[in-house]
Design a protein around this motif. Sequence first.
Motif, PDB file in Angstrom:
ATOM      1  N   GLY A  78       0.815  -1.208   0.000  1.00  0.00           N
ATOM      2  CA  GLY A  78       0.000   0.000   0.000  1.00  0.00           C
ATOM      3  C   GLY A  78       0.855   1.268   0.000  1.00  0.00           C
ATOM      4  O   GLY A  78       1.870   1.352  -0.702  1.00  0.00           O
ATOM      5  N   ASP A  79       0.459   2.231   0.800  1.00  0.00           N
ATOM      6  CA  ASP A  79       1.121   3.543   0.827  1.00  0.00           C
ATOM      7  C   ASP A  79       2.461   3.450   1.547  1.00  0.00           C
ATOM      8  O   ASP A  79       2.533   3.135   2.740  1.00  0.00           O
ATOM      9  N   LEU A  80       3.552   3.748   0.815  1.00  0.00           N
ATOM     10  CA  LEU A  80       4.901   3.727   1.392  1.00  0.00           C
ATOM     11  C   LEU A  80       5.508   5.130   1.484  1.00  0.00           C
ATOM     12  O   LEU A  80       6.722   5.282   1.655  1.00  0.00           O
ATOM     13  N   SER A  81       4.663   6.142   1.375  1.00  0.00           N
ATOM     14  CA  SER A  81       5.153   7.529   1.336  1.00  0.00           C
ATOM     15  C   SER A  81       6.006   7.866   2.558  1.00  0.00           C
ATOM     16  O   SER A  81       6.992   8.605   2.456  1.00  0.00           O
ATOM     17  N   ALA A  82       5.639   7.330   3.710  1.00  0.00           N
ATOM     18  CA  ALA A  82       6.377   7.638   4.936  1.00  0.00           C
ATOM     19  C   ALA A  82       7.773   7.039   4.942  1.00  0.00           C
ATOM     20  O   ALA A  82       8.628   7.440   5.739  1.00  0.00           O
ATOM     21  N   GLN A  83       8.020   6.041   4.066  1.00  0.00           N
ATOM     22  CA  GLN A  83       9.331   5.389   4.026  1.00  0.00           C
ATOM     23  C   GLN A  83      10.270   5.994   2.979  1.00  0.00           C
ATOM     24  O   GLN A  83      11.427   5.581   2.858  1.00  0.00           O
ATOM     25  N   VAL A  84       9.775   6.946   2.198  1.00  0.00           N
ATOM     26  CA  VAL A  84      10.613   7.553   1.154  1.00  0.00           C
ATOM     27  C   VAL A  84      11.740   8.358   1.804  1.00  0.00           C
ATOM     28  O   VAL A  84      11.527   9.082   2.783  1.00  0.00           O
ATOM     29  N   ALA A  85      12.940   8.242   1.259  1.00  0.00           N
ATOM     30  CA  ALA A  85      14.102   8.989   1.753  1.00  0.00           C
ATOM     31  C   ALA A  85      14.826   9.646   0.580  1.00  0.00           C
ATOM     32  O   ALA A  85      14.657   9.250  -0.582  1.00  0.00           O
ATOM     33  N   VAL A  86      15.614  10.651   0.892  1.00  0.00           N
ATOM     34  CA  VAL A  86      16.455  11.285  -0.123  1.00  0.00           C
ATOM     35  C   VAL A  86      17.695  10.418  -0.321  1.00  0.00           C
ATOM     36  O   VAL A  86      18.450  10.182   0.627  1.00  0.00           O
ATOM     37  N   LYS A  87      17.869   9.923  -1.525  1.00  0.00           N
ATOM     38  CA  LYS A  87      19.034   9.074  -1.825  1.00  0.00           C
ATOM     39  C   LYS A  87      20.275   9.923  -2.087  1.00  0.00           C
ATOM     40  O   LYS A  87      21.363   9.620  -1.600  1.00  0.00           O
ATOM     41  N   SER A  88      20.102  10.995  -2.860  1.00  0.00           N
ATOM     42  CA  SER A  88      21.255  11.827  -3.190  1.00  0.00           C
ATOM     43  C   SER A  88      20.812  13.162  -3.776  1.00  0.00           C
ATOM     44  O   SER A  88      19.692  13.285  -4.291  1.00  0.00           O
ATOM     45  N   ILE A  89      21.682  14.137  -3.666  1.00  0.00           N
ATOM     46  CA  ILE A  89      21.526  15.422  -4.353  1.00  0.00           C
ATOM     47  C   ILE A  89      22.782  15.620  -5.183  1.00  0.00           C
ATOM     48  O   ILE A  89      23.907  15.536  -4.667  1.00  0.00           O
ATOM     49  N   SER A  90      22.613  15.861  -6.455  1.00  0.00           N
ATOM     50  CA  SER A  90      23.751  15.946  -7.371  1.00  0.00           C
ATOM     51  C   SER A  90      24.508  17.260  -7.196  1.00  0.00           C
ATOM     52  O   SER A  90      24.080  18.170  -6.477  1.00  0.00           O
ATOM     53  N   LYS A  91      25.634  17.365  -7.876  1.00  0.00           N
ATOM     54  CA  LYS A  91      26.300  18.647  -8.027  1.00  0.00           C
ATOM     55  C   LYS A  91      25.392  19.554  -8.856  1.00  0.00           C
ATOM     56  O   LYS A  91      24.432  19.091  -9.479  1.00  0.00           O
ATOM     57  N   LEU A  92      25.679  20.836  -8.853  1.00  0.00           N
ATOM     58  CA  LEU A  92      24.865  21.760  -9.633  1.00  0.00           C
ATOM     59  C   LEU A  92      24.916  21.402 -11.116  1.00  0.00           C
ATOM     60  O   LEU A  92      25.983  21.117 -11.662  1.00  0.00           O
ATOM     61  N   VAL A  93      23.747  21.435 -11.773  1.00  0.00           N
ATOM     62  CA  VAL A  93      23.668  21.220 -13.215  1.00  0.00           C
ATOM     63  C   VAL A  93      23.322  22.523 -13.928  1.00  0.00           C
ATOM     64  O   VAL A  93      23.269  22.581 -15.141  1.00  0.00           O
ATOM     65  N   GLY A  94      23.071  23.568 -13.159  1.00  0.00           N
ATOM     66  CA  GLY A  94      22.821  24.914 -13.657  1.00  0.00           C
ATOM     67  C   GLY A  94      23.299  25.871 -12.594  1.00  0.00           C
ATOM     68  O   GLY A  94      23.857  25.463 -11.578  1.00  0.00           O
ATOM     69  N   LYS A  95      23.073  27.159 -12.786  1.00  0.00           N
ATOM     70  CA  LYS A  95      23.584  28.119 -11.798  1.00  0.00           C
ATOM     71  C   LYS A  95      22.904  27.994 -10.442  1.00  0.00           C
ATOM     72  O   LYS A  95      23.472  28.391  -9.423  1.00  0.00           O
ATOM     73  N   ASP A  96      21.679  27.437 -10.405  1.00  0.00           N
ATOM     74  CA  ASP A  96      20.986  27.284  -9.123  1.00  0.00           C
ATOM     75  C   ASP A  96      20.162  26.007  -9.050  1.00  0.00           C
ATOM     76  O   ASP A  96      19.260  25.890  -8.221  1.00  0.00           O
ATOM     77  N   THR A  97      20.447  25.033  -9.922  1.00  0.00           N
ATOM     78  CA  THR A  97      19.658  23.800  -9.956  1.00  0.00           C
ATOM     79  C   THR A  97      20.537  22.557  -9.809  1.00  0.00           C
ATOM     80  O   THR A  97      21.699  22.541 -10.223  1.00  0.00           O
ATOM     81  N   ALA A  98      19.946  21.532  -9.198  1.00  0.00           N
ATOM     82  CA  ALA A  98      20.593  20.228  -9.045  1.00  0.00           C
ATOM     83  C   ALA A  98      19.538  19.156  -9.269  1.00  0.00           C
ATOM     84  O   ALA A  98      18.359  19.452  -9.498  1.00  0.00           O
ATOM     85  N   LYS A  99      19.946  17.900  -9.231  1.00  0.00           N
ATOM     86  CA  LYS A  99      19.023  16.783  -9.343  1.00  0.00           C
ATOM     87  C   LYS A  99      18.917  16.087  -7.985  1.00  0.00           C
ATOM     88  O   LYS A  99      19.934  15.763  -7.373  1.00  0.00           O
ATOM     89  N   ILE A 100      17.693  15.863  -7.544  1.00  0.00           N
ATOM     90  CA  ILE A 100      17.468  15.179  -6.279  1.00  0.00           C
ATOM     91  C   ILE A 100      16.829  13.825  -6.558  1.00  0.00           C
ATOM     92  O   ILE A 100      15.872  13.733  -7.334  1.00  0.00           O
ATOM     93  N   THR A 101      17.383  12.779  -5.977  1.00  0.00           N
ATOM     94  CA  THR A 101      16.898  11.412  -6.198  1.00  0.00           C
ATOM     95  C   THR A 101      16.340  10.842  -4.898  1.00  0.00           C
ATOM     96  O   THR A 101      16.970  10.955  -3.839  1.00  0.00           O
ATOM     97  N   TYR A 102      15.151  10.250  -5.011  1.00  0.00           N
ATOM     98  CA  TYR A 102      14.481   9.639  -3.862  1.00  0.00           C
ATOM     99  C   TYR A 102      14.543   8.118  -3.979  1.00  0.00           C
ATOM    100  O   TYR A 102      14.653   7.571  -5.079  1.00  0.00           O
ATOM    101  N   ILE A 103      14.432   7.446  -2.833  1.00  0.00           N
ATOM    102  CA  ILE A 103      14.474   5.993  -2.823  1.00  0.00           C
ATOM    103  C   ILE A 103      13.479   5.454  -1.787  1.00  0.00           C
ATOM    104  O   ILE A 103      13.232   6.107  -0.764  1.00  0.00           O
ATOM    105  N   VAL A 104      12.892   4.288  -2.098  1.00  0.00           N
ATOM    106  CA  VAL A 104      11.984   3.633  -1.157  1.00  0.00           C
ATOM    107  C   VAL A 104      12.080   2.119  -1.343  1.00  0.00           C
ATOM    108  O   VAL A 104      12.383   1.639  -2.448  1.00  0.00           O
ATOM    109  N   PHE A 105      11.849   1.361  -0.254  1.00  0.00           N
ATOM    110  CA  PHE A 105      11.848  -0.097  -0.302  1.00  0.00           C
ATOM    111  C   PHE A 105      10.509  -0.615   0.201  1.00  0.00           C
ATOM    112  O   PHE A 105       9.909  -0.030   1.121  1.00  0.00           O
ATOM    113  N   ASP A 106      10.052  -1.720  -0.397  1.00  0.00           N
ATOM    114  CA  ASP A 106       8.844  -2.363   0.150  1.00  0.00           C
ATOM    115  C   ASP A 106       9.275  -3.428   1.161  1.00  0.00           C
ATOM    116  O   ASP A 106      10.464  -3.601   1.446  1.00  0.00           O
TER     117      ASP A 106
END
Length: 236
Positions: free
Chosen positions: A28-56
């Motif tokens: 069912g709903d696993l929203s409470a288990q979601v975590a931030v896996k990583s935040i990348s280096k900057l890909v623009g002057k003020d932007t990066a990529k954020i990756t989330y991860i979750v396990f069942d």
Amino acid sequence: DSDVLEISVHTKDEKLLSGVTALDNKDGDLSAQVAVKSISKLVGKDTAKITYIVFDSADNMATATRTLRYTDYKKAEFRLSKPLVFEPGATVTLKDRLSAHDVIDGDITPAIKITATALNNTTEGTYPVAVQVTNSLGDTSAVSLTVTIKKHGIYDPYIELTDYLVYADKGASFEPMEYIKSVWDMKQGGKEIFSWGDVALETDLDTGVSGEYDVKYTYTNEKGYSYSAILTVVVQ
């Protein structure tokens, strides 16, 4: 719920999960288990990529990535607490007066790198010194400073500035005289000069153009001895 997450650099970590949900056909709903896996280096002057991860419950994994934009990000800035003026033969060091502050990492002074390929501390003159620092997002800030090697006698005047390195917004007005803290007719045992009209300014500062500029303040006393102080202005 969106491809771009816009946040302040001061946002608390839990806000990074804003709008992220996760569903599993068995758990069912696993929203409470979601975590931030990583935040990348900057890909623009003020932007990066954020990756989330979750396990069942069976340890199956899912990830998702979206753009992270910092609404108030700016590059790391240097601060200079003392003038870069040294007597001939003296040890030239910037570590006791140069620092760096970053909106993401805070104080990153230990990460400063200094390059001075042409500096000769035995010969009077002015020499360029390059300094740079990189924050955890991979963003590098750099500035060129001027080191002055000059012997000063007891009759030489002295100019003290409120700052020796400042940042100015592009297109903004800038008043160099506001950075004079005091002027003395002699550094030791002299009297303070309250009329700064005798201080000569030399600069090519143009706040309409991004870049680095030196403002040179020079005062010559009645004995004919002079002293110069330098304010570095970074227009961005």
